[in-house]
Scaffold this motif. Structure first.
Motif, PDB file in Angstrom:
ATOM      1  N   LEU A  19      -2.948  -9.566  -8.567  1.00 18.22           N
ATOM      2  CA  LEU A  19      -1.730  -9.401  -7.055  1.00 18.22           C
ATOM      3  C   LEU A  19      -1.869 -10.752  -6.276  1.00 18.22           C
ATOM      4  O   LEU A  19      -1.548 -11.915  -5.305  1.00 18.22           O
ATOM      5  N   ALA A  20      -2.928 -10.789  -6.177  1.00 16.44           N
ATOM      6  CA  ALA A  20      -4.121 -11.909  -5.152  1.00 16.44           C
ATOM      7  C   ALA A  20      -5.161 -12.632  -6.043  1.00 16.44           C
ATOM      8  O   ALA A  20      -5.864 -12.352  -6.611  1.00 16.44           O
ATOM      9  N   ILE A  21      -6.087 -14.457  -6.343  1.00 17.79           N
ATOM     10  CA  ILE A  21      -6.124 -15.312  -6.465  1.00 17.79           C
ATOM     11  C   ILE A  21      -7.269 -15.244  -5.622  1.00 17.79           C
ATOM     12  O   ILE A  21      -7.538 -16.113  -4.827  1.00 17.79           O
ATOM     13  N   ASP A  22      -8.004 -13.752  -5.624  1.00 18.09           N
ATOM     14  CA  ASP A  22      -8.515 -14.036  -4.553  1.00 18.09           C
ATOM     15  C   ASP A  22     -10.311 -13.894  -4.333  1.00 18.09           C
ATOM     16  O   ASP A  22     -10.882 -14.141  -5.771  1.00 18.09           O
ATOM     17  N   LYS A  23     -11.490 -14.105  -4.015  1.00 18.27           N
ATOM     18  CA  LYS A  23     -13.191 -13.686  -4.117  1.00 18.27           C
ATOM     19  C   LYS A  23     -13.507 -13.284  -5.959  1.00 18.27           C
ATOM     20  O   LYS A  23     -14.217 -13.843  -6.800  1.00 18.27           O
ATOM     21  N   ASP A  24     -13.033 -12.063  -5.619  1.00 19.00           N
ATOM     22  CA  ASP A  24     -13.299 -11.367  -6.478  1.00 19.00           C
ATOM     23  C   ASP A  24     -13.051 -11.318  -7.904  1.00 19.00           C
ATOM     24  O   ASP A  24     -13.871 -11.656  -9.113  1.00 19.00           O
ATOM     25  N   ILE A  25     -11.513 -12.024  -8.252  1.00 20.19           N
ATOM     26  CA  ILE A  25     -11.132 -12.622  -8.962  1.00 20.19           C
ATOM     27  C   ILE A  25     -12.119 -13.016  -9.490  1.00 20.19           C
ATOM     28  O   ILE A  25     -12.039 -13.656 -10.806  1.00 20.19           O
ATOM     29  N   GLN A  26     -12.444 -14.240  -8.497  1.00 19.29           N
ATOM     30  CA  GLN A  26     -12.791 -15.562  -8.846  1.00 19.29           C
ATOM     31  C   GLN A  26     -14.343 -15.669  -9.787  1.00 19.29           C
ATOM     32  O   GLN A  26     -14.440 -16.411 -10.803  1.00 19.29           O
ATOM     33  N   LEU A  27     -14.521 -15.046  -8.983  1.00 20.22           N
ATOM     34  CA  LEU A  27     -16.308 -14.354  -9.596  1.00 20.22           C
ATOM     35  C   LEU A  27     -16.005 -13.306 -10.839  1.00 20.22           C
ATOM     36  O   LEU A  27     -17.278 -13.914 -11.885  1.00 20.22           O
ATOM     37  N   ALA A  28     -15.161 -12.675 -11.327  1.00 21.05           N
ATOM     38  CA  ALA A  28     -14.819 -11.849 -11.719  1.00 21.05           C
ATOM     39  C   ALA A  28     -14.580 -13.065 -13.260  1.00 21.05           C
ATOM     40  O   ALA A  28     -15.807 -12.863 -14.422  1.00 21.05           O
ATOM     41  N   ALA A  29     -14.239 -13.725 -13.220  1.00 20.40           N
ATOM     42  CA  ALA A  29     -13.630 -14.803 -14.522  1.00 20.40           C
ATOM     43  C   ALA A  29     -15.042 -15.287 -14.582  1.00 20.40           C
ATOM     44  O   ALA A  29     -15.178 -15.465 -15.612  1.00 20.40           O
ATOM     45  N   GLY A  30     -15.561 -16.143 -14.113  1.00 23.12           N
ATOM     46  CA  GLY A  30     -16.704 -16.655 -13.744  1.00 23.12           C
ATOM     47  C   GLY A  30     -17.814 -16.435 -14.870  1.00 23.12           C
ATOM     48  O   GLY A  30     -18.412 -16.592 -15.152  1.00 23.12           O
ATOM     49  N   VAL A  72      -8.940 -20.014 -18.256  1.00 21.75           N
ATOM     50  CA  VAL A  72      -8.593 -18.652 -17.673  1.00 21.75           C
ATOM     51  C   VAL A  72      -7.054 -18.601 -17.164  1.00 21.75           C
ATOM     52  O   VAL A  72      -6.153 -19.353 -16.780  1.00 21.75           O
ATOM     53  N   ALA A  73      -6.683 -16.848 -17.957  1.00 22.78           N
ATOM     54  CA  ALA A  73      -5.485 -16.365 -17.861  1.00 22.78           C
ATOM     55  C   ALA A  73      -4.915 -15.164 -16.672  1.00 22.78           C
ATOM     56  O   ALA A  73      -5.706 -14.417 -17.104  1.00 22.78           O
ATOM     57  N   ILE A  74      -4.388 -15.565 -16.377  1.00 21.39           N
ATOM     58  CA  ILE A  74      -3.958 -14.443 -14.638  1.00 21.39           C
ATOM     59  C   ILE A  74      -2.720 -13.777 -14.884  1.00 21.39           C
ATOM     60  O   ILE A  74      -1.249 -15.416 -16.022  1.00 21.39           O
ATOM     61  N   ASN A  75      -2.217 -12.364 -15.082  1.00 16.63           N
ATOM     62  CA  ASN A  75      -1.065 -12.389 -15.060  1.00 16.63           C
ATOM     63  C   ASN A  75      -0.273 -12.884 -16.612  1.00 16.63           C
ATOM     64  O   ASN A  75       0.696 -12.897 -16.540  1.00 16.63           O
ATOM     65  N   PRO A  76      -1.433 -13.694 -18.321  1.00 16.07           N
ATOM     66  CA  PRO A  76      -1.076 -13.757 -19.379  1.00 16.07           C
ATOM     67  C   PRO A  76       0.903 -13.468 -19.799  1.00 16.07           C
ATOM     68  O   PRO A  76       0.352 -11.791 -19.700  1.00 16.07           O
ATOM     69  N   VAL A  77       1.734 -13.642 -20.044  1.00 17.02           N
ATOM     70  CA  VAL A  77       2.717 -13.222 -20.846  1.00 17.02           C
ATOM     71  C   VAL A  77       2.995 -14.620 -22.345  1.00 17.02           C
ATOM     72  O   VAL A  77       3.303 -15.486 -22.401  1.00 17.02           O
ATOM     73  N   ILE A  78       3.534 -13.444 -23.740  1.00 20.14           N
ATOM     74  CA  ILE A  78       4.196 -14.431 -24.568  1.00 20.14           C
ATOM     75  C   ILE A  78       5.563 -14.617 -24.316  1.00 20.14           C
ATOM     76  O   ILE A  78       6.011 -13.366 -24.033  1.00 20.14           O
ATOM     77  N   VAL A  79       5.759 -15.947 -24.096  1.00 24.55           N
ATOM     78  CA  VAL A  79       7.431 -15.840 -23.854  1.00 24.55           C
ATOM     79  C   VAL A  79       7.998 -15.940 -25.719  1.00 24.55           C
ATOM     80  O   VAL A  79       9.348 -16.251 -25.259  1.00 24.55           O
ATOM     81  N   ASP A  80       7.577 -16.279 -26.105  1.00 27.68           N
ATOM     82  CA  ASP A  80       8.239 -16.880 -27.499  1.00 27.68           C
ATOM     83  C   ASP A  80       7.171 -16.569 -29.278  1.00 27.68           C
ATOM     84  O   ASP A  80       5.945 -16.707 -28.889  1.00 27.68           O
ATOM     85  N   SER A  81       7.232 -16.551 -29.699  1.00 30.33           N
ATOM     86  CA  SER A  81       6.906 -16.149 -31.020  1.00 30.33           C
ATOM     87  C   SER A  81       7.629 -16.014 -32.302  1.00 30.33           C
ATOM     88  O   SER A  81       9.017 -16.046 -32.083  1.00 30.33           O
ATOM     89  N   LYS A  82       7.120 -16.940 -33.394  1.00 29.36           N
ATOM     90  CA  LYS A  82       7.088 -17.029 -34.824  1.00 29.36           C
ATOM     91  C   LYS A  82       6.004 -16.629 -35.163  1.00 29.36           C
ATOM     92  O   LYS A  82       5.051 -17.481 -35.596  1.00 29.36           O
TER      93      LYS A  82
END
Ligand code: CO
Length: 183
Positions: A19-30, A72-82
């Motif tokens: 819901l928010a790209i905060d310090k925790d998310i940045q630290l986790a991604a790193g 780095v992908a936050i809340n990723p979704v596949i919008v098309d596929s083939k």
């Protein structure tokens, strides 16, 4: 932070939208990127480090020097596929297990980066495979669920060994004694 292995229950949880790209998310991604490179993987999803975020890190070259291949992908979704493609696939939560898995050949994905910017990319073959594998992790779906029946039966011995190792880790105190495996 460390990578949990099958049948750790974290791998079967449904991750929650960030819901928010905060310090925790940045630290986790790193830290996830560091772990992914140290383990020589192409991708790592937050549930694999027992975090319930819809967060992925990837490098399609598996090379920390190649920053253009790092995402780095936050809340990723596949919008098309083939298309469809069978190829060998592995997972850092199943060390040593590789089997053929059928995936879309081409996917278009949307995700947020660490700056909160939405990006979209279309990719084919291996990068498309990595995206599909990692997004599955956010839904508690594992590559063993996507194997054909032959690949799955060829994996049974390895899966039994992972289950035995999980029980051993509990006895040793490396995992909490009450932790229930989720197959
Ligand atoms: Co995986």
């Amino acid at each position: 932070m460390k990578i949990v292995k099958y049948p750790h229950p974290a791998l079967r949880t449904l991750a929650k939208p960030v819901l928010a790209i905060d310090k925790d998310i940045q630290l986790a991604a790193g830290r996830m990127l560091e772990l992914m490179y140290a383990s020589e993987g192409l991708g790592l999803a937050a549930p694999q480090v027992a975090l319930e975020h819809r967060l992925l890190v990837m490098n399609f070259e598996g090379d920390p020097e190649k920053k253009e291949a790092e995402f780095v992908a936050i809340n990723p979704v596949i919008v098309d596929s083939k298309g469809a493609l069978n190829d060998r696939e592995g997972c850092l939560s199943f060390p040593g297990l590789y089997q053929s898995v059928r995936r879309f050949k081409t996917v278009t994905v949307q995700a947020y980066n660490l700056k909160g910017e939405l990006y979209e990319m279309m990719c084919h073959d291996l990068p498309a495979r990595v995206w599909q594998h990692e997004i599955d992790h956010l839904d508690g779906v594992l590559f063993i669920d996507k194997m054909g029946s032959l690949g799955r039966s060829r994996s049974e011995k390895d899966l039994e060994q992972f289950i035995a190792d999980f029980e051993k880790a509990k006895k040793k105190g490396d995992l909490p004694p009450g932790l229930e495996p989720k197959l």
